[in-house]
Design an enzyme around this catalytic site. Structure first.
Site, short mmCIF file in Angstrom:
data_model
loop_
_atom_site.label_atom_id
_atom_site.label_comp_id
_atom_site.label_asym_id
_atom_site.label_seq_id
_atom_site.Cartn_x
_atom_site.Cartn_y
_atom_site.Cartn_z
N GLY A 12 -65.15 88.17 -69.05
CA GLY A 12 -65.02 88.68 -67.49
C GLY A 12 -63.84 87.47 -67.19
O GLY A 12 -64.17 86.18 -67.21
N ASP A 104 -70.97 82.64 -71.31
CA ASP A 104 -71.73 82.40 -72.59
C ASP A 104 -71.63 83.47 -73.49
O ASP A 104 -71.69 83.08 -74.79
CB ASP A 104 -73.43 82.54 -71.71
CG ASP A 104 -73.76 84.01 -71.19
OD1 ASP A 104 -72.80 84.78 -70.82
OD2 ASP A 104 -74.82 84.29 -71.19
N THR A 127 -66.45 81.70 -65.64
CA THR A 127 -67.12 82.93 -65.23
C THR A 127 -67.57 82.88 -63.71
O THR A 127 -67.86 81.66 -63.28
CB THR A 127 -68.17 82.98 -65.78
OG1 THR A 127 -68.93 84.00 -65.32
CG2 THR A 127 -69.13 82.06 -66.14
N ASP A 129 -69.94 84.00 -62.31
CA ASP A 129 -71.31 84.14 -62.32
C ASP A 129 -72.05 82.91 -62.30
O ASP A 129 -73.33 82.62 -61.82
CB ASP A 129 -72.13 85.02 -63.25
CG ASP A 129 -71.44 86.53 -63.25
OD1 ASP A 129 -71.19 86.95 -62.03
OD2 ASP A 129 -71.58 87.29 -64.29
N ASP A 131 -73.35 81.32 -64.52
CA ASP A 131 -74.64 81.55 -65.50
C ASP A 131 -74.76 80.78 -66.84
O ASP A 131 -75.19 81.38 -67.71
CB ASP A 131 -75.16 83.10 -65.62
CG ASP A 131 -74.08 83.74 -66.09
OD1 ASP A 131 -72.77 83.27 -66.42
OD2 ASP A 131 -74.11 84.88 -66.73
P1 ADP Z 1 -68.46 86.34 -71.26
O1 ADP Z 1 -67.72 85.61 -71.93
O2 ADP Z 1 -67.73 86.67 -69.79
O3 ADP Z 1 -69.93 86.14 -70.86
P2 ADP Z 1 -68.71 88.86 -72.92
O4 ADP Z 1 -70.37 88.83 -73.06
O5 ADP Z 1 -68.42 89.84 -72.54
O6 ADP Z 1 -67.97 87.81 -71.67
O7 ADP Z 1 -68.32 88.27 -74.08
C1 ADP Z 1 -66.94 88.15 -74.38
C2 ADP Z 1 -66.82 88.47 -76.04
O8 ADP Z 1 -67.75 87.46 -76.71
C3 ADP Z 1 -67.45 89.61 -76.55
O9 ADP Z 1 -66.59 90.86 -76.45
C4 ADP Z 1 -67.36 89.51 -78.08
O10 ADP Z 1 -66.05 89.57 -78.60
C5 ADP Z 1 -67.72 87.89 -78.15
N1 ADP Z 1 -69.25 88.01 -78.32
C6 ADP Z 1 -70.15 87.95 -77.21
N2 ADP Z 1 -71.50 88.04 -77.89
C7 ADP Z 1 -71.29 87.63 -79.24
C8 ADP Z 1 -72.08 87.61 -80.33
N3 ADP Z 1 -73.38 87.27 -80.24
N4 ADP Z 1 -71.43 87.45 -81.60
C9 ADP Z 1 -70.13 87.50 -81.76
N5 ADP Z 1 -69.24 87.52 -80.45
C10 ADP Z 1 -69.69 87.77 -79.44
#
Ligand code: ADP
Length: 332
Positions: A12, A104, A127, A129, A131
């Site tokens: 995000g 995260d 982010t 959030d 969080d």
């Molecule tokens: P944010 O960083 O805002 O929390 P996301 O949760 O959408 O965003 O995660 C961003 C990207 O990080 C995902 O689209 C994916 O490419 C990668 N990612 C998230 N979780 C994992 C995971 N457990 N293993 C590998 N890549 C991950």
């Protein structure tokens, strides 16, 4: 010694990501590191899509919302093949250090990558959030509070004019930082956040008590309920229905949605982004890897990436207490 550093923004987007990229460009220039920017988050790593970030790329960057490197969610990166390809590309581009600005989820992705790539990895929390554990605030959080606050101020004007009940949904499905602070700063009457939502029955009883208490005292009045997304069963329609069952049917729902991610970053986000961008680059070439840089009590900290998503980050006690007092006014 000069290094080759890569930076990307992932997940995000959040206001201040550009300010952070700018800070990294300036710090790399000072340390004589070469800096490249991968575009579209982890997609860019998999597709070897990058640009060189030279010192003249900083012009007009600090005040821009969004991210000039673009962001993305990338399912392919979660696979072994995806991450291996990203690791091969990093080796081909001769990268020593990868800096990931994100939340995260992006940090989990960075840890996943470290199984296939032995270069240095540094995360910077970005982010709305807030969080992410291990840092008091994340880049973008302060701007999002301001955006939600000023939107709720506007909702308040029309709510007052018609003496209506408004439900305002804000982002933050796993953490109530944004909802709590938006509610406090806009003097909302009630807030529903994951940390202290008990049950539909419990919360609706409190809300009804407050609305009826105010009505008994002042007649028809406006009442604003700030709701963190995905907390109330079936969201705003579910809450509207629950109020209707108690005889309250003149309710207006407002979902703030993606406007909360946009806009020029406020000064606190620009300062946090500038500090963390510079601090991250100061660690390039050191032993620190698979870490996030953050700020606690206005001091820079280094936190292992795995700790950033473990354990719930608590809301600030004093603010929770103030909000609870406001939500439990006595009318008799
Ligand atoms: P944010 O960083 O805002 O929390 P996301 O949760 O959408 O965003 O995660 C961003 C990207 O990080 C995902 O689209 C994916 O490419 C990668 N990612 C998230 N979780 C994992 C995971 N457990 N293993 C590998 N890549 C991950």
């Amino acid at each position: 010694m000069s290094k080759r550093v890569a930076i990307l923004t992932s997940g995000g987007d959040a206001p201040g990501m550009n300010a952070c990229i700018r800070a990294a460009i300036i710090a790399c220039q000072r340390a004589k590191h070469t800096l490249i920017g991968y575009r579209h988050g982890y997609h860019g790593l998999i597709n070897q899509e990058f640009i060189t970030l030279s010192p003249d790329s900083t012009h007009n960057l600090i005040q821009q919302g969004g991210t000039v490197l673009r962001s993305a969610r990338c399912e392919e990166f979660k696979t072994v093949e995806g991450s291996q390809r990203a690791a091969d590309n990093l080796r081909d581009a001769d990268i020593d250090t990868l800096v990931v600005i994100g939340g995260d989820g992006s940090f989990k992705g960075a840890c996943h990558l470290s199984r296939y790539w032995d270069g240095q990895i540094i995360g910077i929390p970005g982010t709305i959030d807030n969080d992410v554990s291990g840092t008091d605030a994340t880049i973008g959080y302060y701007t999002a509070i301001d955006t939600a606050m000023s939107s709720i101020d506007k909702v308040r004007d029309t709510a007052d004019a018609f003496e209506r009940i408004f439900l305002v949904e804000v982002m933050g499905r796993h953490a109530g930082f944004l909802a709590l602070n938006a509610a406090l700063t806009s003097a909302a009457n009630y807030v529903i956040v994951p940390e202290f939502f008990k049950s539909e029955e419990h919360d609706i009883a409190l809300i009804i008590k407050q609305i009826n208490g105010q009505r008994a005292l002042k007649g028809t009045v406006s009442f604003i309920i700030v709701v963190a997304e995905n907390v109330w069963p079936n969201g705003l329609p579910g809450l509207t229905e629950a109020l209707k069952k108690h005889g309250i049917d003149d309710v207006r729902p407002v979902t703030l949605g993606h406007v909360q991610r946009g806009g020029s970053p406020v000064s606190q986000d620009r300062l946090l982004a500038t500090t963390l961008g510079g601090f991250a680059i100061s660690l390039v070439g050191t032993k620190h890897t698979n870490i996030m840089v953050g700020e606690v009590n206005q001091r820079p900290v280094i936190v292992p990436l795995e700790q950033t998503w473990q354990g719930a980050k608590p809301l600030t006690d004093a603010r929770v207490e103030t909000m609870e007092t406001l939500m439990n006014k006595r009318y008799s």
